[in-house]
Motif scaffolding. Structure first.
Motif, PDB file in Angstrom:
ATOM      1  N   LEU A  16       2.446  13.399  -5.948  1.00 49.36           N
ATOM      2  CA  LEU A  16       2.957  14.456  -6.824  1.00 49.36           C
ATOM      3  C   LEU A  16       2.155  15.743  -6.665  1.00 49.36           C
ATOM      4  O   LEU A  16       2.716  16.842  -6.560  1.00 49.36           O
ATOM      5  CB  LEU A  16       2.922  13.992  -8.280  1.00 49.36           C
ATOM      6  CG  LEU A  16       3.822  12.807  -8.651  1.00 49.36           C
ATOM      7  CD1 LEU A  16       3.644  12.447 -10.124  1.00 49.36           C
ATOM      8  CD2 LEU A  16       5.285  13.130  -8.362  1.00 49.36           C
ATOM      9  N   LEU A  17       0.818  15.608  -6.636  1.00 51.26           N
ATOM     10  CA  LEU A  17      -0.040  16.781  -6.497  1.00 51.26           C
ATOM     11  C   LEU A  17       0.214  17.507  -5.175  1.00 51.26           C
ATOM     12  O   LEU A  17       0.211  18.752  -5.114  1.00 51.26           O
ATOM     13  CB  LEU A  17      -1.509  16.379  -6.601  1.00 51.26           C
ATOM     14  CG  LEU A  17      -1.985  15.846  -7.957  1.00 51.26           C
ATOM     15  CD1 LEU A  17      -3.418  15.341  -7.855  1.00 51.26           C
ATOM     16  CD2 LEU A  17      -1.885  16.935  -9.032  1.00 51.26           C
ATOM     17  N   GLU A  18       0.434  16.728  -4.106  1.00 51.17           N
ATOM     18  CA  GLU A  18       0.702  17.320  -2.794  1.00 51.17           C
ATOM     19  C   GLU A  18       1.993  18.131  -2.790  1.00 51.17           C
ATOM     20  O   GLU A  18       2.192  18.995  -1.930  1.00 51.17           O
ATOM     21  CB  GLU A  18       0.769  16.216  -1.733  1.00 51.17           C
ATOM     22  CG  GLU A  18      -0.583  15.590  -1.420  1.00 51.17           C
ATOM     23  CD  GLU A  18      -0.451  14.314  -0.611  1.00 51.17           C
ATOM     24  OE1 GLU A  18       0.704  13.934  -0.283  1.00 51.17           O
ATOM     25  OE2 GLU A  18      -1.481  13.685  -0.319  1.00 51.17           O
ATOM     26  N   HIS A  37       0.820  -1.214   0.000  1.00 51.57           N
ATOM     27  CA  HIS A  37       0.000   0.000   0.000  1.00 51.57           C
ATOM     28  C   HIS A  37       0.861   1.274   0.000  1.00 51.57           C
ATOM     29  O   HIS A  37       0.421   2.306  -0.501  1.00 51.57           O
ATOM     30  CB  HIS A  37      -0.933   0.003   1.208  1.00 51.57           C
ATOM     31  CG  HIS A  37      -1.996  -1.050   1.166  1.00 51.57           C
ATOM     32  ND1 HIS A  37      -2.827  -1.227   0.068  1.00 51.57           N
ATOM     33  CD2 HIS A  37      -2.372  -2.006   2.069  1.00 51.57           C
ATOM     34  CE1 HIS A  37      -3.667  -2.225   0.304  1.00 51.57           C
ATOM     35  NE2 HIS A  37      -3.406  -2.710   1.507  1.00 51.57           N
ATOM     36  N   SER A  38       2.052   1.197   0.541  1.00 51.46           N
ATOM     37  CA  SER A  38       2.895   2.394   0.627  1.00 51.46           C
ATOM     38  C   SER A  38       3.789   2.576  -0.597  1.00 51.46           C
ATOM     39  O   SER A  38       4.353   3.663  -0.788  1.00 51.46           O
ATOM     40  CB  SER A  38       3.772   2.327   1.886  1.00 51.46           C
ATOM     41  OG  SER A  38       4.671   1.243   1.834  1.00 51.46           O
ATOM     42  N   ARG A  39       3.929   1.554  -1.424  1.00 47.40           N
ATOM     43  CA  ARG A  39       4.874   1.605  -2.530  1.00 47.40           C
ATOM     44  C   ARG A  39       4.619   2.754  -3.513  1.00 47.40           C
ATOM     45  O   ARG A  39       5.567   3.454  -3.898  1.00 47.40           O
ATOM     46  CB  ARG A  39       4.899   0.279  -3.271  1.00 47.40           C
ATOM     47  CG  ARG A  39       5.882   0.255  -4.451  1.00 47.40           C
ATOM     48  CD  ARG A  39       6.056  -1.143  -5.002  1.00 47.40           C
ATOM     49  NE  ARG A  39       6.834  -1.169  -6.231  1.00 47.40           N
ATOM     50  CZ  ARG A  39       8.162  -1.095  -6.290  1.00 47.40           C
ATOM     51  NH1 ARG A  39       8.863  -0.974  -5.175  1.00 47.40           N
ATOM     52  NH2 ARG A  39       8.796  -1.140  -7.446  1.00 47.40           N
ATOM     53  N   ASN A  42       7.895   9.748  -4.184  1.00 48.14           N
ATOM     54  CA  ASN A  42       8.851  10.539  -3.403  1.00 48.14           C
ATOM     55  C   ASN A  42      10.273  10.370  -3.916  1.00 48.14           C
ATOM     56  O   ASN A  42      11.075  11.309  -3.883  1.00 48.14           O
ATOM     57  CB  ASN A  42       8.767  10.147  -1.927  1.00 48.14           C
ATOM     58  CG  ASN A  42       7.589  10.797  -1.219  1.00 48.14           C
ATOM     59  OD1 ASN A  42       7.338  11.987  -1.395  1.00 48.14           O
ATOM     60  ND2 ASN A  42       6.853  10.021  -0.436  1.00 48.14           N
ATOM     61  N   VAL A  43      10.603   9.167  -4.388  1.00 52.39           N
ATOM     62  CA  VAL A  43      11.910   8.952  -5.006  1.00 52.39           C
ATOM     63  C   VAL A  43      12.069   9.862  -6.219  1.00 52.39           C
ATOM     64  O   VAL A  43      13.119  10.491  -6.425  1.00 52.39           O
ATOM     65  CB  VAL A  43      12.084   7.476  -5.411  1.00 52.39           C
ATOM     66  CG1 VAL A  43      13.315   7.303  -6.297  1.00 52.39           C
ATOM     67  CG2 VAL A  43      12.197   6.597  -4.178  1.00 52.39           C
ATOM     68  N   GLU A  44      11.003   9.939  -7.029  1.00 51.14           N
ATOM     69  CA  GLU A  44      11.050  10.803  -8.210  1.00 51.14           C
ATOM     70  C   GLU A  44      11.200  12.273  -7.826  1.00 51.14           C
ATOM     71  O   GLU A  44      11.932  13.030  -8.464  1.00 51.14           O
ATOM     72  CB  GLU A  44       9.787  10.606  -9.047  1.00 51.14           C
ATOM     73  CG  GLU A  44       9.672   9.244  -9.703  1.00 51.14           C
ATOM     74  CD  GLU A  44      10.810   8.998 -10.665  1.00 51.14           C
ATOM     75  OE1 GLU A  44      11.037   9.842 -11.562  1.00 51.14           O
ATOM     76  OE2 GLU A  44      11.500   7.970 -10.515  1.00 51.14           O
ATOM     77  N   LEU A  45      10.515  12.672  -6.787  1.00 54.67           N
ATOM     78  CA  LEU A  45      10.566  14.071  -6.352  1.00 54.67           C
ATOM     79  C   LEU A  45      11.953  14.464  -5.834  1.00 54.67           C
ATOM     80  O   LEU A  45      12.349  15.636  -5.922  1.00 54.67           O
ATOM     81  CB  LEU A  45       9.526  14.311  -5.259  1.00 54.67           C
ATOM     82  CG  LEU A  45       8.062  14.326  -5.722  1.00 54.67           C
ATOM     83  CD1 LEU A  45       7.126  14.140  -4.544  1.00 54.67           C
ATOM     84  CD2 LEU A  45       7.751  15.617  -6.465  1.00 54.67           C
ATOM     85  N   LYS A  46      12.689  13.503  -5.307  1.00 54.70           N
ATOM     86  CA  LYS A  46      13.990  13.793  -4.713  1.00 54.70           C
ATOM     87  C   LYS A  46      15.133  13.755  -5.724  1.00 54.70           C
ATOM     88  O   LYS A  46      16.269  14.122  -5.386  1.00 54.70           O
ATOM     89  CB  LYS A  46      14.260  12.808  -3.582  1.00 54.70           C
ATOM     90  CG  LYS A  46      13.359  13.000  -2.373  1.00 54.70           C
ATOM     91  CD  LYS A  46      13.597  11.931  -1.323  1.00 54.70           C
ATOM     92  CE  LYS A  46      12.640  12.111  -0.140  1.00 54.70           C
ATOM     93  NZ  LYS A  46      12.820  11.034   0.872  1.00 54.70           N
ATOM     94  N   LYS A  47      14.853  13.319  -6.940  1.00 58.82           N
ATOM     95  CA  LYS A  47      15.917  13.254  -7.943  1.00 58.82           C
ATOM     96  C   LYS A  47      16.379  14.671  -8.297  1.00 58.82           C
ATOM     97  O   LYS A  47      15.568  15.532  -8.651  1.00 58.82           O
ATOM     98  CB  LYS A  47      15.414  12.525  -9.193  1.00 58.82           C
ATOM     99  CG  LYS A  47      15.239  11.024  -8.986  1.00 58.82           C
ATOM    100  CD  LYS A  47      14.778  10.330 -10.265  1.00 58.82           C
ATOM    101  CE  LYS A  47      14.679   8.829 -10.057  1.00 58.82           C
ATOM    102  NZ  LYS A  47      14.196   8.122 -11.274  1.00 58.82           N
TER     103      LYS A  47
END
Length: 403
Positions: A330-332, A283-285, A291-296
């Motif tokens: 992503l929206l958040e 459920h968390s994946r 979040n991994v994408e956002l941190k790149k």
């Protein structure tokens, strides 16, 4: 094909005309039974009575010869009642049997003494006995039989998928087996409804655990610079002892994200550390990957395109699709998200794009899956494409590490 004669054809009501019930209506009709589809959703019934199917697995012409109603009184004369209604979980992942309980009350009013009732909805172990005792005492025969519908799957044919069934008592099992032998090629009787319920929960809990593990293994491969799909391809050549599972952004649909929670809550209650942890990770994946994408650091995400929002390829069903949590994360974080999916018209209020020709203009294009017979070639040589595709071999189309 299984068939019935005029002397053993039954009047059958299928309660719930969704992704499980409607294909079953068609199969029952092909088996020469007289079929009534009942659903409380009036708009669905209007569509079906106008000869319009809203299920991709059912063609409009296949509705011919099937009656549909939203009036519960119409089910009174049926010999057989088959229940195919949703049994979801709530936000706290506790089982929600509200719809099924309502169906039971309807049957307590209208089911005739001696009629056969088969619950195909997923429930916890012992729930059939708990919910249907009054109907059994009334003289009905009551069974549980786990549905094995896989929307979009063409092979094996529905009638060729073995049908498991178990009754609340011996005569119920006998009646259920006899009826389903007129519909399915192979019927597998188990000793009780509890055993039948547990079959379904085992099937999908097994898949949930293995999917969670392969996702975890994929995380390791990413960190180690390994190609996870190449490793799975090679491991799959072993002719025994290995079963292929593919990593993805998550898991969706009406079974795998839901059914294990019914097992976890089944009586007698026990600790399920392996299964519980697998479900937590599952459920968390989607959010974790977002979040991994956002941190790149190499790409700041302002506007992205998500390709494929149904829970798997070649269907329009977005129920419990993991893309939802991915998009929400992503929206958040103030990322503008558009979506491309030829089979889905509306999704989360996002802007839909109808062509991939402008994909180059996005900071990132996330390919969740691809539908058959649609052209994705516009993405082939783009540097901004991130693929989560897990279907066997299809990943090669987007794998830039391959020569």
């Amino acid at each position: 094909m299984p068939s019935t004669t005029s002397t053993n054809a039954k009047k059958v009501t299928v309660i719930g005309t969704g992704y499980v019930g409607l294909p079953l209506c068609v199969l029952l009709k092909k088996s020469n039974h007289k079929v009534l589809g009942y659903d409380a959703n009036v708009e669905k019934i209007k569509s079906l009575n106008n000869g319009i199917s809203y299920i991709g697995d059912v063609e409009d012409h296949e509705l011919e010869g099937i009656a549909f109603t939203a009036d519960s009184k119409d089910i009174e004369s049926s010999d057989v009642h088959i229940i195919c209604v949703p049994t979801p979980v709530g936000d706290d992942f506790n089982p929600d049997l509200t719809i099924l309980r309502s169906v039971v009350k309807t049957l307590e009013t209208y089911a005739r003494n001696g009629s056969l009732i088969i619950c195909e909805s997923t429930v916890g172990v012992g729930d059939t006995d708990a919910l249907f005792t009054n109907l059994l005492n009334k003289g009905c025969r009551v069974c549980h039989s786990p549905e094995r519908i896989d929307p979009g799957r063409k092979y094996p044919n529905y009638k060729d998928i073995p049908k498991v069934i178990g009754g609340m008592n011996k005569i119920s099992t006998q009646r259920g087996v006899q009826f389903y032998q007129s519909v399915f090629k192979t019927v597998v009787a188990v000793r009780s409804s509890k055993h039948s319920e547990a079959v379904k929960l085992l099937e999908n809990s097994f898949r949930a655990i293995n999917i969670s593990f392969i996702n975890e293994f994929s995380n390791y491969c990413d960190s180690a610079g390994l190609n996870v799909n190449e490793i799975i391809d090679a491991a799959s050549t072993k002719p025994y002892g290995f079963m292929e599972f593919r990593p993805w952004v998550g898991v969706g649909g009406h079974c795998i994200p839901v059914d294990p929670h019914y097992l976890i809550k089944s009586e007698p209650v026990m600790e399920w550390p392996l299964l519980s942890n697998a479900m937590t990770e599952m459920h968390s994946r989607p959010s974790n990957l977002a979040n991994v994408e956002l941190k790149k650091e190499e790409t700041k995400l302002n506007k992205v395109l998500v390709c494929g929002v149904s829970y798997k390829p070649d269907i329009s069903d977005v129920r419990d699709a993991p893309q939802k949590e991915f998009v929400e994360t992503l929206l958040e974080n103030n990322v503008e998200v558009h979506f491309y999916d030829p089979l889905v018209q509306n999704y989360m209020g996002l802007t839909k794009v109808n062509s991939l020709e402008g994909a180059h203009s996005y900071d990132k294009v996330y390919v969740m899956h691809q539908h058959t017979n649609y052209d994705y070639s516009a993405l082939k040589n783009l540097s901004n494409v991130q693929s989560f595709i897990s279907q066997k071999k299809l990943h090669e189309k987007f794998d830039k590490s391959k020569p």
